[in-house]
Write a protein that holds these residues in place. Structure first.
Motif, mmCIF file in Angstrom:
data_model
loop_
_atom_site.group_PDB
_atom_site.id
_atom_site.type_symbol
_atom_site.label_atom_id
_atom_site.label_comp_id
_atom_site.label_asym_id
_atom_site.label_seq_id
_atom_site.Cartn_x
_atom_site.Cartn_y
_atom_site.Cartn_z
ATOM 1 N N CYS A 1 0.348 5.554 1.176
ATOM 2 C CA CYS A 1 -0.500 6.465 1.931
ATOM 3 C C CYS A 1 -0.276 7.877 1.402
ATOM 4 N N SER B 1 -14.431 3.581 2.696
ATOM 5 C CA SER B 1 -13.451 2.586 2.275
ATOM 6 C C SER B 1 -14.088 1.589 1.325
ATOM 7 N N MET C 1 -4.100 3.581 -0.330
ATOM 8 C CA MET C 1 -4.393 2.817 -1.549
ATOM 9 C C MET C 1 -3.633 1.504 -1.503
ATOM 10 N N VAL D 1 -5.263 9.347 2.497
ATOM 11 C CA VAL D 1 -5.930 8.349 1.662
ATOM 12 C C VAL D 1 -4.981 7.160 1.481
ATOM 13 N N ALA E 1 0.824 -1.210 0.000
ATOM 14 C CA ALA E 1 0.000 0.000 0.000
ATOM 15 C C ALA E 1 0.855 1.256 0.000
ATOM 16 N N TRP F 1 -9.108 0.963 -1.326
ATOM 17 C CA TRP F 1 -8.727 2.276 -0.768
ATOM 18 C C TRP F 1 -9.539 2.610 0.464
ATOM 19 N N THR F 2 -8.981 3.498 1.243
ATOM 20 C CA THR F 2 -9.715 4.073 2.373
ATOM 21 C C THR F 2 -9.421 5.558 2.435
ATOM 22 N N ARG F 3 -10.487 6.332 2.514
ATOM 23 C CA ARG F 3 -10.329 7.772 2.721
ATOM 24 C C ARG F 3 -10.612 8.019 4.195
ATOM 25 N N LEU G 1 -10.485 8.252 -7.306
ATOM 26 C CA LEU G 1 -9.993 6.908 -7.001
ATOM 27 C C LEU G 1 -10.482 5.897 -8.036
#
Length: 592
Positions: free
Chosen positions: A331, A371, A398, A396, A329, A361-363, A344
């Motif tokens: 960041c 996410s 990824m 964020v 990942a 992904w997570t925001r 995204l």
RNA sequence: GGCCCGGUAGUUCAGUUGGUUAGAACGCUAGCCUGUCACGCUAGAGGUCAGGGGUCCGAGCCCCCUCCGGGUCGCCA
């Protein structure tokens, strides 16, 4: 009808004159950048490769000369004589803005039609038109600046390497084709029906042989040819600064080349480059940047989440890990605003080009966190991932998972660059050099069903890995190194094999039969029998070096007559058909 | 070979839901103008809307094909 230049002799370039020259009589030549007719007063901006100088015509000017100045149009070629005087009002925008020439003699030595585009700096004109009229495009000050700077870079290289004992030696352009590596440009032989020369992809074998011949240190600034598809930084013919050193190892090559880079940046740009450069082993470069040519001007390094993902419950992740792949990942700090869900989605499509099957992904943003995968994994597991990444609210995350770790590296490495560009976090004024070292010696080719040389077949294996050449080629490291600048491979080289026995083992590992090795490289193998010094070398992409030093987006901007994407040249229309007679002489029939 | 973006005066671009004679700026041509410097003012010329085919009463605009240019994946020892 153009006037003769007889009896006219240039005393100065336009741009070198200044208030110091007031009162002097000068003779200058160049192109009319612009003519400004104010009625009883005419000004002409005269342009040569050094700059612009104003020619002035007024009621003291001879009537014939005044009328001639009246007839001058853009891009007329002029020769003018006159006296330097101070201007009535200074133009602060140009170097010669304090002075002008009171013209006493004017010759129109070349008339000009109106050009298809204006000859100005920062031309907005589309590139295909510029290239069709490249000779006009090259008149523009920014192109002149690039080509003149390229000259200084090349001169600096010649001087530097000469000062360090390197000998410039020319090698042949018509050589034997070697199918290893890039596709060759072929040249049919007239005398030998059915046989072909190839244009060199690099003078590799010749420079190694020059080491056997005892020249000790070789350099050549040399055109090379590769018949592969073009890119912004790839042309089918390009120029290398090619060098080779005897009795040298990696350290000596790196040291002498760091010295060159230091000097060329100082001499041409006035910048101090810090040496020695950081050295980053290939495996580490992959681990941190997902690339063998990392752009180290920004962080956003890769983070391995494989262990955490192994039992997280999200099938995409666990499946990849179970199949022997990995989950990694990046960041993006403070990217919550910019990397929207829509962005995204675009990035997810982007990574698919690199073989990734998707993008998780997570925001992160407290209550507003969203996410694509968090609902499938336990909360504490996701939290552990974010913690390992150092991700906090506003960031964020990824993630890419794949059963093939190489896909993870490729996709995430490309994503790192793409995200950085979209977030505009790459500092443009930095020059970050590094060496990437310990490249793999081999690379498995699925297409060929065998191992291929990652660099080339003459590359020395790392001493610790010598016994793996046959037993475990994939794990074998090479004494090869790339110089990387801002994410661009500037050049690369290696220590070469100087032992024929080891060279034979290499050929065998690459799937060459002894007969094929003999046929392809027999002359080299033979040469090595007679006393080969240890040697190592390197080659720079000169075009890329110029591009980066001058801040250009494409190497086309530092090449006088470049080719376009389909490898043709728009100005002269090459390649092109040839006469039947020529084909017959070359024993060639065209089938279609 | 794949994917994405683009092609409208000389140039850079705008062009509404498909609707009269396709516009602007710069450049160009001509005239006027004695200190401009991206001079200014006035007037004018300038278009195969990349090419071909299709849909439609009607196409710059919608559809298909081709060509050209750019980016990129594959490829680039």
């Amino acid at each position: 009808m153009s006037e003769s230049l007889r009896g006219f002799s240039r005393t100065n370039y336009c741009g070198e004159l200044s208030a110091k020259n007031i009162g002097e009589e000068v003779s200058v030549c160049g192109w009319a950048q612009r003519q400004r007719d104010l009625g009883g007063l005419i000004f002409i901006d005269l342009r040569d490769r050094t700059g612009i100088l104003q020619l002035a015509f007024d009621d003291n000017t001879d009537k014939n000369i005044f009328d001639k100045a009246f007839s001058v149009r853009a891009e007329y070629v002029l020769a003018a004589k006159g006296v330097i005087r101070r201007r009535a009002s200074v133009n602060g925008k140009i170097a010669t803005g304090e002075i002008e020439v009171a013209v006493t003699e004017l010759r129109i030595v070349g008339e000009a039609e109106t050009p298809p585009f204006e000859i100005v700096e920062n031309s907005p004109v589309k590139e295909d038109l510029r290239l069709k009229y490249r000779y006009l495009d090259l008149r523009r000050p920014d192109m002149q600046k690039n080509i003149l700077a390229r000259h200084r870079i090349v001169k600096c290289a010649r001087d530097y390497f000469d000062n360090h004992g390197f000998v410039e030696i020319e090698t042949p352009m018509l050589i034997k084709s070697t199918p290893e590596g890039a596709r060759d440009y072929l040249v049919p032989s007239r005398i030998h029906a059915g046989k072909f020369y190839a244009l060199p992809q690099s003078p590799q074998l010749y420079k190694q042989l020059l080491m056997l011949s005892g020249f000790d240190r070789y350099i050549q600034i040399v055109r090379c040819f590769r018949d592969e598809d073009l890119r912004a930084d790839r042309q089918p013919e390009f120029t290398q600064i090619d060098l080779e050193m005897s009795f040298a190892d990696e350290d000596s090559v790196m040291q002498v080349n760091e010295g060159f880079v230091k000097k060329v940046f100082k001499d041409v740009l006035g910048l101090d480059v810090k040496t020695p450069f950081m050295r980053l082993p290939y495996a580490k470069a992959m681990e941190l940047y997902g690339s063998d040519k990392p752009d180290t001007r920004f962080e956003m390094t890769l983070c391995d989440l494989t262990d955490l993902a192994a039992d997280c419950g999200f099938k995409v992740f666990t499946g990849a890990v179970a199949a022997g792949g990995s989950v990694r990942a990046i960041c993006a700090k403070n990217a919550f605003e910019k990397l929207t869900r829509k962005e995204l989605d675009k990035l997810a499509a982007f990574v698919k080009d690199y073989g990734a099957k998707g993008l998780a992904w997570t925001r992160l943003n407290g209550e507003n966190t969203s996410s694509s995968f968090a609902k499938f994994v336990p909360e504490e597991k996701a939290a552990a991932m974010y913690q390992k990444l150092g991700a906090v609210d506003g960031d964020v995350v990824m993630i890419i998972a794949d059963e093939d770790s190489q896909v993870v590296f490729d996709a995430l490495g490309a994503l790192r660059l793409e995200a950085a560009q979209r977030l505009a976090i790459i500092p443009e004024d930095k020059f970050n050099f590094l060496w990437v070292t310990e490249f793999p010696l081999f690379e498995y080719s699925k297409e060929e069903g065998r191992y291929m040389a990652k660099h080339h077949p003459f590359t020395m294996p790392a001493e610790e890995d010598l016994d793996k050449v046959e037993s475990d080629p994939g794990a074998c490291r090479a004494k090869a190194y790339d110089m990387v600048l801002n994410g661009v491979e500037l050049g690369g080289g290696s220590v070469r094999i100087n032992d024929p026995k080891l060279q034979n083992r290499m050929f065998a590992a690459l799937g060459f039969t002894p007969e094929k090795a003999q046929e392809q490289f027999g002359f080299l193998m033979n040469a090595y029998k007679y006393g080969a010094p240890p040697h190592a070398g390197m080659a720079y992409g000169l075009d890329r070096l110029c591009m980066l030093m001058l801040g250009c987006e494409s190497i086309r901007d530092v090449i006088a007559f470049p080719k376009v994407q389909n490898a043709s040249e728009l100005m002269s229309s090459s390649p092109n058909t040839v006469d039947e007679k020529q084909l017959n002489e070359l024993h060639i029939t065209i089938s279609d």
